[in-house]
Design a protein around this motif. Structure first.
Motif, short mmCIF file in Angstrom:
data_model
loop_
_atom_site.label_atom_id
_atom_site.label_comp_id
_atom_site.label_asym_id
_atom_site.label_seq_id
_atom_site.Cartn_x
_atom_site.Cartn_y
_atom_site.Cartn_z
N MET A 1 47.11 49.90 54.94
CA MET A 1 46.16 49.17 54.10
C MET A 1 45.98 47.75 54.63
SD MET A 1 47.10 50.38 50.21
CE MET A 1 48.81 49.86 50.32
N ARG A 2 44.74 47.39 54.85
CA ARG A 2 44.51 46.05 55.42
C ARG A 2 44.44 44.99 54.34
NH1 ARG A 2 38.38 44.42 56.73
NH2 ARG A 2 37.25 45.70 55.23
N GLU A 3 44.63 43.74 54.75
CA GLU A 3 44.52 42.59 53.87
C GLU A 3 43.40 41.69 54.36
OE1 GLU A 3 48.21 40.58 53.45
OE2 GLU A 3 49.31 42.37 52.79
N ALA A 4 42.77 40.98 53.42
CA ALA A 4 41.67 40.08 53.78
C ALA A 4 41.49 39.04 52.69
CB ALA A 4 40.38 40.87 53.99
N GLU A 5 40.69 38.01 52.99
CA GLU A 5 40.36 36.98 52.02
C GLU A 5 38.93 37.17 51.55
OE1 GLU A 5 41.07 33.03 53.41
OE2 GLU A 5 43.13 33.46 54.07
N VAL A 6 38.66 36.82 50.29
CA VAL A 6 37.32 36.93 49.75
C VAL A 6 37.14 35.89 48.65
CG1 VAL A 6 37.90 38.62 47.94
CG2 VAL A 6 35.58 38.59 48.90
N ARG A 7 35.90 35.47 48.48
CA ARG A 7 35.56 34.59 47.36
C ARG A 7 34.89 35.44 46.29
NH1 ARG A 7 34.88 29.22 46.27
NH2 ARG A 7 33.40 28.72 44.61
N ILE A 8 35.35 35.33 45.04
CA ILE A 8 34.80 36.11 43.93
C ILE A 8 33.58 35.40 43.37
CG2 ILE A 8 35.28 37.12 41.68
CD1 ILE A 8 36.78 38.42 44.03
N GLU A 9 32.49 36.14 43.25
CA GLU A 9 31.22 35.55 42.84
C GLU A 9 30.79 35.94 41.43
OE1 GLU A 9 28.76 37.18 45.82
OE2 GLU A 9 29.56 35.95 47.45
N ALA A 10 31.28 37.07 40.92
CA ALA A 10 30.79 37.57 39.63
C ALA A 10 31.84 38.50 39.04
CB ALA A 10 29.46 38.30 39.82
N LEU A 11 31.51 39.05 37.86
CA LEU A 11 32.34 40.07 37.22
C LEU A 11 31.52 41.34 37.05
CD1 LEU A 11 34.15 38.02 34.43
CD2 LEU A 11 35.17 38.97 36.50
N ALA A 12 32.16 42.47 37.20
CA ALA A 12 31.50 43.76 37.05
C ALA A 12 31.85 44.38 35.71
CB ALA A 12 31.93 44.71 38.17
N TYR A 13 30.96 45.25 35.22
CA TYR A 13 31.31 46.06 34.07
C TYR A 13 32.44 46.98 34.51
CZ TYR A 13 30.97 49.12 30.04
OH TYR A 13 31.26 49.84 28.91
N GLY A 14 33.55 46.91 33.81
CA GLY A 14 34.78 47.55 34.24
C GLY A 14 35.88 46.51 34.38
N GLY A 15 35.46 45.22 34.47
CA GLY A 15 36.41 44.13 34.42
C GLY A 15 36.76 43.45 35.72
N SER A 16 36.50 44.09 36.85
CA SER A 16 36.92 43.53 38.13
C SER A 16 36.05 42.37 38.57
CB SER A 16 36.88 44.62 39.21
OG SER A 16 37.86 45.61 38.96
N GLY A 17 36.66 41.45 39.35
CA GLY A 17 35.89 40.42 40.02
C GLY A 17 35.15 41.03 41.20
N VAL A 18 34.00 40.44 41.56
CA VAL A 18 33.14 40.98 42.61
C VAL A 18 32.92 39.94 43.70
CG1 VAL A 18 30.90 42.02 43.14
CG2 VAL A 18 31.94 42.40 40.89
N GLY A 19 33.15 40.34 44.94
CA GLY A 19 32.85 39.50 46.09
C GLY A 19 32.21 40.33 47.18
#
Length: 429
Positions: A1-19
């Motif tokens: 499983m790879r790792e990475a960096e991301v900036r979260i821009e919004a929230l999705a229905y379901g609760g998760s942050g979205v980038g």
């Protein structure tokens, strides 16, 4: 499983942050818009990645410290780490985006979300999972994505009366005759402060447990029932048999529902939902209204009180019995049918005409009855939904066949979670 960096821009229905990363949408549970974080990939498809938060590199200004010590492990809340004002903002965005992108509803028709006056202590019904373990009896909630029970001393979104009862049962049950045979305890409090407990018991003989608990709950003025399996095994140990809600602000209307039955978990916000629906319905005197999925009369009887001729339909027969009793108890006249909605529309009500149809379906929506609504063709439809995805799916055939959305809004019955209720108004022409 790879790792990475991301900036979260919004929230999705379901609760998760979205980038976004490398042209793909990234979903990360427990993230907040504005976070810069490092995540581990859990699942990756052609268009999206699901990730697990590893390190928060730059926290968002929308964050706060969650007050619950098991937040993030418990499967109940998703958004305690977000300021409530931001929860409201993102729920507004989510319902508006669903309606505009998938149903073509103009943004100016979506009214601001009705935020909860109390973001904590609002749940009037809670199911607590139980487990006898080698280290002792635990009572709380399932860990996210598992059947492992996380022990909780109190739940910050539960009503204070429920947390007091939780403390009592956490003391009583470990010393009971069969702690290893108790998988769940349901606690409920009504608008009048009455408490009820349903203890699920898998013991071959539940009577010793009933005898043990009865004097304890009697001293607390609490109703107690035991359930050995499905709902039809519910047995009274100590009454009363009913709890009560007051669905209208500043009204004497009082609706009973059976212990173990359904009522909205946020009683204060339910009043605002009912009030919003009545305002959306407009002048009701002399109007014929069909209330589908009517339950024990949460909408039907306020509509009848306002002067409408109401027919309520519900396929759970005990709820219909309750609705009929509630009508009599409140001096109201309404007709109730114990039928699946589709059967009622295709048989019992096929030749009848209604000015308005109200529907409040379960999370799966009302796809099967939409063709019948188009045949029945009431002048107006008020659709109460607890899932924006199934809502817009059901709206599409209506708006493509002569109906137009005249207004919509979200109602936050579930602070600290991504769940939301909504009310959408449609009319012909």
């Amino acid at each position: 499983m790879r790792e990475a960096e991301v900036r979260i821009e919004a929230l999705a229905y379901g609760g998760s942050g979205v980038g976004r990363l490398e042209g793909k949408v990234v979903f990360v549970a427990g993230a907040a818009p504005g976070d810069v974080l490092r995540f581990r990939t859990i699942r990756e498809k052609k268009q999206f990645i699901e990730g697990e938060l590893i390190t928060l590199l730059q926290p968002s200004s929308e964050r706060r410290v969650a007050p619950c010590p098991v937040f993030g492990r418990c499967g109940g809340c998703q958004w305690q780490h977000l300021l409530y004002t931001r929860q409201v903002y993102w729920k507004d965005r989510i319902i508006a985006d669903f309606l505009s992108r998938q149903a073509g509803v103009s943004a100016d028709l979506v009214k601001p979300l009705l935020a909860a006056e109390d973001e904590w202590g609002y749940r009037s019904r809670v199911q607590f999972k139980c487990r006898q373990t080698p280290t002792g009896f635990v009572m709380g909630f399932y860990r996210r994505g598992s059947h492992f029970v996380i022990d909780v001393a109190a739940c910050p979104i539960a009503a204070p009366e429920i947390n007091r009862a939780l403390t009592l049962f956490r003391t009583w049950l470990p010393a009971s005759p069969c702690p290893d045979a108790i998988p769940q305890v349901d606690l409920a409090v009504d608008d009048e402060g009455h408490l009820a407990a349903v203890v699920h018991c898998l013991a071959a003989d539940p009577q010793p447990l009933a005898d043990y608990l009865a004097p304890r709950v009697r001293e607390q003025g609490m109703a107690l029932y035991l359930q050995r399996g499905r709902k039809d095994t519910l047995a009274e140990v100590q009454g009363p048999e009913e709890l009560y809600i007051h669905p209208l602000p500043q009204s004497s209307l009082r609706l009973a529902y059976a212990i173990g039955g359904f009522a909205q978990v946020n009683l204060a916000q339910n009043r605002r939902l009912v009030d919003a629906l009545l305002h959306a319905a407009g002048e009701l005197s002399g109007k014929r209204i069909l209330d589908l999925y009517c339950g024990m009369g949460n909408f039907s009887l306020p509509l009848a009180l306002a002067g409408a001729e109401v027919v309520g339909v519900e396929d759970f027969s005990p709820a219909i019995v309750q609705a009929e009793r509630n009508a009599v108890a409140n001096g109201l006249s309404a007709r109730f049918l114990s039928r699946p909605a589709l059967r009622a529309l295709t048989h019992d009500l096929r030749t009848e005409r209604f000015d308005l149809v109200v529907l409040d379906p379960p999370r799966a929506g009302a796809r099967d009855i939409v063709p019948e609504l188009l045949r029945l063709r009431p002048a107006r439809i008020l659709y109460v939904s607890c899932d924006p995805a199934t809502l817009v799916r059901d709206l599409k055939p209506l708006v493509h066949n002569g109906y137009r959305v005249t207004g919509a809004r979200g109602i936050d019955l579930f602070p600290q979670t991504y769940h939301l209720e909504s009310l959408t108004c449609l009319q012909t022409g």
